[in-house]
Design an enzyme around this catalytic site. Sequence first.
Site, mmCIF file in Angstrom:
data_model
loop_
_atom_site.group_PDB
_atom_site.id
_atom_site.type_symbol
_atom_site.label_atom_id
_atom_site.label_comp_id
_atom_site.label_asym_id
_atom_site.label_seq_id
_atom_site.Cartn_x
_atom_site.Cartn_y
_atom_site.Cartn_z
ATOM 1 N N PHE A 4 -39.173 -19.240 -28.524
ATOM 2 C CA PHE A 4 -37.422 -19.794 -28.587
ATOM 3 C C PHE A 4 -37.103 -18.149 -28.019
ATOM 4 O O PHE A 4 -36.077 -18.367 -26.980
ATOM 5 C CB PHE A 4 -36.555 -19.671 -30.138
ATOM 6 C CG PHE A 4 -37.059 -18.313 -30.368
ATOM 7 C CD1 PHE A 4 -37.662 -18.898 -31.361
ATOM 8 C CD2 PHE A 4 -35.930 -16.983 -30.406
ATOM 9 C CE1 PHE A 4 -37.851 -17.632 -32.729
ATOM 10 C CE2 PHE A 4 -36.571 -16.195 -31.671
ATOM 11 C CZ PHE A 4 -36.919 -16.541 -33.024
ATOM 12 N N TYR A 44 -36.962 -6.647 -25.643
ATOM 13 C CA TYR A 44 -36.675 -8.242 -27.179
ATOM 14 C C TYR A 44 -38.160 -7.716 -27.410
ATOM 15 O O TYR A 44 -38.603 -9.700 -28.000
ATOM 16 C CB TYR A 44 -36.060 -9.171 -26.669
ATOM 17 C CG TYR A 44 -34.810 -9.286 -26.496
ATOM 18 C CD1 TYR A 44 -33.989 -8.738 -27.965
ATOM 19 C CD2 TYR A 44 -33.996 -10.132 -26.266
ATOM 20 C CE1 TYR A 44 -32.710 -8.885 -28.348
ATOM 21 C CE2 TYR A 44 -32.728 -10.383 -25.861
ATOM 22 C CZ TYR A 44 -32.301 -9.062 -27.386
ATOM 23 O OH TYR A 44 -30.607 -9.228 -27.558
ATOM 24 N N GLU A 74 -33.244 2.796 -26.976
ATOM 25 C CA GLU A 74 -32.637 1.612 -26.263
ATOM 26 C C GLU A 74 -31.470 2.430 -25.301
ATOM 27 O O GLU A 74 -31.172 2.161 -24.472
ATOM 28 C CB GLU A 74 -31.643 1.235 -27.195
ATOM 29 C CG GLU A 74 -32.912 -0.285 -27.643
ATOM 30 C CD GLU A 74 -32.116 -1.235 -28.739
ATOM 31 O OE1 GLU A 74 -31.154 -1.218 -29.179
ATOM 32 O OE2 GLU A 74 -32.781 -2.112 -28.922
ATOM 33 N N LYS A 81 -22.712 -9.924 -24.462
ATOM 34 C CA LYS A 81 -23.441 -10.231 -24.516
ATOM 35 C C LYS A 81 -23.124 -11.810 -22.979
ATOM 36 O O LYS A 81 -21.483 -11.972 -22.936
ATOM 37 C CB LYS A 81 -24.192 -11.217 -24.889
ATOM 38 C CG LYS A 81 -25.196 -10.205 -26.281
ATOM 39 C CD LYS A 81 -25.937 -11.381 -27.356
ATOM 40 C CE LYS A 81 -27.680 -10.550 -28.063
ATOM 41 N NZ LYS A 81 -27.702 -10.993 -28.825
ATOM 42 N N THR A 119 -27.490 -11.380 -37.829
ATOM 43 C CA THR A 119 -28.030 -12.454 -36.560
ATOM 44 C C THR A 119 -27.244 -13.391 -36.398
ATOM 45 O O THR A 119 -27.557 -14.150 -35.709
ATOM 46 C CB THR A 119 -29.497 -12.299 -36.417
ATOM 47 O OG1 THR A 119 -29.652 -11.296 -37.101
ATOM 48 C CG2 THR A 119 -29.597 -12.969 -35.073
ATOM 49 N N ARG A 127 -23.327 -2.211 -36.631
ATOM 50 C CA ARG A 127 -24.102 -3.036 -37.787
ATOM 51 C C ARG A 127 -23.771 -3.823 -38.599
ATOM 52 O O ARG A 127 -23.244 -5.220 -38.536
ATOM 53 C CB ARG A 127 -25.579 -2.315 -37.854
ATOM 54 C CG ARG A 127 -26.397 -2.382 -37.450
ATOM 55 C CD ARG A 127 -27.050 -2.987 -36.058
ATOM 56 N NE ARG A 127 -28.235 -4.106 -37.182
ATOM 57 C CZ ARG A 127 -28.695 -4.812 -36.256
ATOM 58 N NH1 ARG A 127 -29.255 -5.441 -35.059
ATOM 59 N NH2 ARG A 127 -29.754 -5.728 -37.119
ATOM 60 N N ASN A 134 -24.767 -15.368 -30.057
ATOM 61 C CA ASN A 134 -23.901 -14.447 -31.233
ATOM 62 C C ASN A 134 -23.050 -13.042 -30.851
ATOM 63 O O ASN A 134 -23.039 -12.373 -31.620
ATOM 64 C CB ASN A 134 -24.835 -14.131 -32.378
ATOM 65 C CG ASN A 134 -25.898 -12.978 -31.398
ATOM 66 O OD1 ASN A 134 -25.963 -13.177 -30.435
ATOM 67 N ND2 ASN A 134 -26.473 -13.430 -32.568
ATOM 68 N N ARG A 189 -19.150 -11.425 -34.973
ATOM 69 C CA ARG A 189 -20.088 -12.204 -34.484
ATOM 70 C C ARG A 189 -19.036 -13.767 -36.172
ATOM 71 O O ARG A 189 -19.450 -14.652 -35.827
ATOM 72 C CB ARG A 189 -21.348 -12.178 -35.601
ATOM 73 C CG ARG A 189 -22.244 -11.905 -34.416
ATOM 74 C CD ARG A 189 -23.672 -11.453 -35.355
ATOM 75 N NE ARG A 189 -24.570 -11.111 -33.899
ATOM 76 C CZ ARG A 189 -26.287 -10.064 -33.957
ATOM 77 N NH1 ARG A 189 -26.675 -9.756 -35.393
ATOM 78 N NH2 ARG A 189 -26.230 -9.833 -32.793
ATOM 79 N N HIS A 224 -25.115 -6.898 -29.053
ATOM 80 C CA HIS A 224 -26.606 -6.680 -29.473
ATOM 81 C C HIS A 224 -25.420 -5.700 -29.662
ATOM 82 O O HIS A 224 -25.272 -4.347 -29.544
ATOM 83 C CB HIS A 224 -27.670 -6.390 -27.835
ATOM 84 C CG HIS A 224 -28.615 -5.487 -28.551
ATOM 85 N ND1 HIS A 224 -29.769 -6.290 -29.571
ATOM 86 C CD2 HIS A 224 -28.946 -4.198 -28.551
ATOM 87 C CE1 HIS A 224 -30.510 -4.628 -29.288
ATOM 88 N NE2 HIS A 224 -29.624 -3.685 -28.844
HETATM 89 N N1 UDP Z 1 -31.955 -14.241 -31.478
HETATM 90 C C1 UDP Z 1 -32.106 -16.356 -31.560
HETATM 91 N N2 UDP Z 1 -32.771 -16.932 -32.228
HETATM 92 C C2 UDP Z 1 -33.682 -16.224 -33.651
HETATM 93 C C3 UDP Z 1 -33.893 -14.902 -33.438
HETATM 94 C C4 UDP Z 1 -32.928 -14.496 -32.613
HETATM 95 O O1 UDP Z 1 -32.201 -16.646 -30.553
HETATM 96 O O2 UDP Z 1 -33.993 -16.628 -34.613
HETATM 97 C C5 UDP Z 1 -31.228 -13.922 -30.341
HETATM 98 C C6 UDP Z 1 -30.543 -13.300 -30.959
HETATM 99 O O3 UDP Z 1 -29.780 -13.267 -29.807
HETATM 100 C C7 UDP Z 1 -30.314 -12.085 -31.258
HETATM 101 C C8 UDP Z 1 -31.936 -11.574 -31.142
HETATM 102 O O4 UDP Z 1 -32.729 -12.759 -29.871
HETATM 103 O O5 UDP Z 1 -29.384 -11.522 -31.300
HETATM 104 C C9 UDP Z 1 -32.648 -10.755 -30.917
HETATM 105 O O6 UDP Z 1 -33.096 -10.934 -32.013
HETATM 106 P P1 UDP Z 1 -32.876 -10.007 -33.582
HETATM 107 O O7 UDP Z 1 -33.437 -10.573 -34.525
HETATM 108 O O8 UDP Z 1 -33.670 -8.206 -32.839
HETATM 109 O O9 UDP Z 1 -31.285 -10.301 -33.787
HETATM 110 P P2 UDP Z 1 -30.275 -9.216 -33.926
HETATM 111 O O10 UDP Z 1 -30.671 -7.789 -33.766
HETATM 112 O O11 UDP Z 1 -29.395 -9.296 -32.152
HETATM 113 O O12 UDP Z 1 -29.023 -8.852 -34.797
HETATM 114 MG MG MG Z 2 -32.331 -6.856 -33.147
#
Ligand code: UDP
Ligand code: MG
Length: 154
Positions: free
Chosen positions: A57, A49, A126, A9, A91, A85, A112, A102, A115
């Site tokens: 948000f 997304y 994807e 990112k 996250t 993962r 964070n 992270r 992705h």
């Molecule tokens: N995100 C955020 N606030 C939240 C949830 C997600 O800013 O409450 C952002 C964050 O950058 C996250 C991305 O949106 O990595 C995608 O969310 P997801 O729940 O898919 O998390 P990930 O798979 O990246 O752990």
């Molecule tokens: Mg995700």
Amino acid sequence: MERTLVLLKPDAVQRDLVGEIISRLERKGLKLVGIKMMQLSSDLLDTHYSHLVGRGFYPEIRSFMQRTPVVACCWEGIDSVNTVRLLTGITKAREAAPGTIRGDFALSVQTNLIHCSDSLETAKAEVERFFKAEELFEYTDALETFLSSSGERD
Ligand code: UDP
Ligand code: MG
């Protein structure tokens, strides 16, 4: 062999962590089969997304993801979706386990660093969303037999 999508990112690009993160995935034994820098469009992000588009948000996430180009990569390996993962961590980065990407380098839920695809089904969609067929490569990993057993690779 299983493939997964990783996006480094804008915070990873800005904080000079691109090499560190790629290095961690390489050293794990994963195989890099595609890589490029991309400026993400709003349309692509809204699809990527889609599970967050309705959230209050989301506009901030979209704008964050467009602040600089990202580095998109495709990694191949045994159980690569789950493996990446685990290396990434949860996250909410400030609660991610030490030793994860992270957990070691980020504090934020939003910024964070990385992705990664969250299931086999998502990974397939994807990888196709971010890479054309000709941007993905098949080649022999010379160290393959030192990284896993033949039974594990089947
Ligand atoms: N995100 C955020 N606030 C939240 C949830 C997600 O800013 O409450 C952002 C964050 O950058 C996250 C991305 O949106 O990595 C995608 O969310 P997801 O729940 O898919 O998390 P990930 O798979 O990246 O752990
Ligand atoms: Mg995700």
